[in-house]
Design an enzyme around this catalytic site. Structure first.
Site, short mmCIF file in Angstrom:
data_model
loop_
_atom_site.label_atom_id
_atom_site.label_comp_id
_atom_site.label_asym_id
_atom_site.label_seq_id
_atom_site.Cartn_x
_atom_site.Cartn_y
_atom_site.Cartn_z
N ARG A 108 -34.54 -39.27 41.29
CA ARG A 108 -34.16 -38.50 40.09
C ARG A 108 -32.87 -39.11 39.56
NH1 ARG A 108 -33.76 -32.08 39.02
NH2 ARG A 108 -35.99 -32.48 38.85
N HIS A 135 -40.77 -36.47 33.25
CA HIS A 135 -40.79 -35.65 34.47
C HIS A 135 -42.26 -35.49 34.87
CE1 HIS A 135 -39.49 -33.13 37.57
NE2 HIS A 135 -39.01 -32.10 36.91
N GLN A 138 -43.61 -32.69 37.37
CA GLN A 138 -43.63 -31.35 36.77
C GLN A 138 -44.84 -31.20 35.85
OE1 GLN A 138 -41.29 -28.58 37.17
NE2 GLN A 138 -43.14 -27.66 36.31
N ASP A 230 -38.47 -25.21 27.63
CA ASP A 230 -37.55 -25.83 28.60
C ASP A 230 -36.15 -25.66 28.04
OD1 ASP A 230 -36.41 -27.39 30.62
OD2 ASP A 230 -36.99 -29.31 29.71
N CYS A 270 -40.57 -24.99 33.01
CA CYS A 270 -40.46 -25.81 34.23
C CYS A 270 -39.36 -25.31 35.15
CB CYS A 270 -40.23 -27.27 33.84
SG CYS A 270 -38.74 -27.52 32.87
N ARG A 298 -45.50 -26.93 42.44
CA ARG A 298 -44.86 -28.24 42.66
C ARG A 298 -45.16 -28.72 44.08
NH1 ARG A 298 -40.41 -29.75 39.56
NH2 ARG A 298 -40.57 -31.71 40.70
N1 NVA Z 1 -35.26 -31.04 30.59
C1 NVA Z 1 -34.63 -30.58 31.80
C2 NVA Z 1 -35.62 -30.43 32.88
C3 NVA Z 1 -35.08 -29.90 34.18
C4 NVA Z 1 -36.12 -29.79 35.26
C5 NVA Z 1 -33.52 -31.56 32.21
O1 NVA Z 1 -33.76 -32.77 32.14
O2 NVA Z 1 -32.43 -31.12 32.56
N1 CP Z 2 -38.33 -28.16 37.41
C1 CP Z 2 -37.52 -28.90 38.17
O1 CP Z 2 -37.66 -30.11 38.32
O2 CP Z 2 -36.54 -28.18 38.80
P1 CP Z 2 -35.29 -28.77 39.57
O3 CP Z 2 -34.37 -29.39 38.54
O4 CP Z 2 -34.68 -27.59 40.23
O5 CP Z 2 -35.75 -29.81 40.55
#
Ligand code: NVA
Ligand code: CP
Length: 310
Positions: A108, A135, A138, A230, A270, A298
């Site tokens: 990540r 992502h 997800q 989101d 998500c 997930r």
């Molecule tokens: N769009 C959000 C998703 C978090 C799971 C982010 O990138 O912070």
């Molecule tokens: N939806 C998701 O990826 O959550 P986290 O940021 O908590 O991993």
């Protein structure tokens, strides 16, 4: 027939074939059932997953870690702040070294290019656990969850409201592969990347999925089977928060918006949610909200991915 996915990277849904997407969803269904009945399934005994995190996480970290444990393997949490990456070691050298110890790497991070560089220099499969652009784990989970609730995917309408971000990108790629129509409803200036929209529209030709952009929330949700949102401020965009709240407020998922949709429309997010911004408390906690089932899934979908690629 089973598609061979051993050694395959999962970087974006665009790079998965329709058969691979179908296989991930079918495997997840089998593994979720095994979980419910308590039947052990441990194909990854002796296998190790490294999980590199440059950004915060609750669901991704914990569901991947539990997934590896349930599959009989082991997961290492690797915070970039503690790796030599933080002191200038290149992502390519990191990939070469980690490949000598690990059976797969989940990452990540911010720039999607880092994930591409990691995968290009790694001899073990690399799984994207979120970048600024995508992502995929997800969105694959979201497809699984919709199929579980609605018993189909093709021909349904998912309306995503808010920022045209990494989730929007992955949902349009996911929808394209399975024939799920996806409309991204957002203010001008917050649209998904036009190149990704074009690629998704091309991916959608064999499935007939409609991938569209709208700027009118009330109209967009009228035929929605799924209303998805989101956060307005993704990780790394914190300085833009005030401006984003101003621009995105008309796209909030609230009771008034839900009244424009049919009775059967389900609400997805998500997570993490910023309650009171992109979604109100009453909608998050409404019976039509399936956000916690989505979060649970997930685990099952990532177990499917891990057991297929390792
Ligand atoms: N769009 C959000 C998703 C978090 C799971 C982010 O990138 O912070
Ligand atoms: N939806 C998701 O990826 O959550 P986290 O940021 O908590 O991993």
């Amino acid at each position: 027939m089973a598609v061979q996915m051993k050694g395959k990277d999962v970087l974006s849904i665009h790079e998965l074939s329709r058969e691979e997407v179908r296989q991930i969803l079918e495997t997840a269904k089998i593994l979720k059932l095994k979980n419910l009945t308590g039947e052990p399934f441990q194909p990854l005994k002796g296998k190790t997953l490294g999980m590199i995190f440059q950004k915060s996480s609750t669901r991704t970290r914990i569901s991947f870690e539990v997934a590896m444990w349930q599959l009989g393997g082991y997961a290492l949490f690797l915070n970039t702040a503690d790796l030599q990456l933080n002191r200038g070691e290149t992502i390519a050298d990191t990939a070469r070294v980690l490949s000598r110890y690990l059976d797969a790497i989940m990452i990540r991070t911010y720039a999607h290019q880092e994930v591409l560089d990691l995968a290009a220099n790694s001899t073990v499969p690399v799984i994207n656990g979120l970048t600024d652009r995508f992502h995929p784990c997800q969105a694959l989970t979201d497809l699984f969850t919709i199929a579980e609730k609605k018993e189909t995917l093709a021909g349904l309408n998912l309306v995503y409201l808010g920022d045209g971000n990494n989730m929007a990108h992955s949902l349009i790629f996911g929808g394209a592969k399975v024939g799920l129509n996806v409309t991204v409803c957002c203010p001008p200036g917050y649209q998904p990347d036009s190149e990704i929209v074009s690629q998704a529209q091309a991916d959608a030709l064999p499935t007939g999925a409609q991938i569209a952009i709208s700027h009118d929330p009330a109209e967009a949700v009228r035929q929605a089977d799924i209303i998805y949102t989101d956060v307005w401020t993704s990780m790394g965009r914190e300085k833009e928060h005030a401006e984003r709240v101003k621009m995105l407020s008309p796209y909030q998922v609230n009771r008034a918006l839900l009244e424009n949709a049919g009775e059967k429309a389900l609400v997805m997010h998500c997570l993490p949610a910023h309650r009171g911004e992109e979604i109100t408390d009453e909608v998050m906690d409404d019976p039509r909200s399936i956000v916690f089932d989505q979060a649970e899934n997930r685990l099952h979908v990532q177990k499917a991915i891990l057991s297929l690629v390792i």
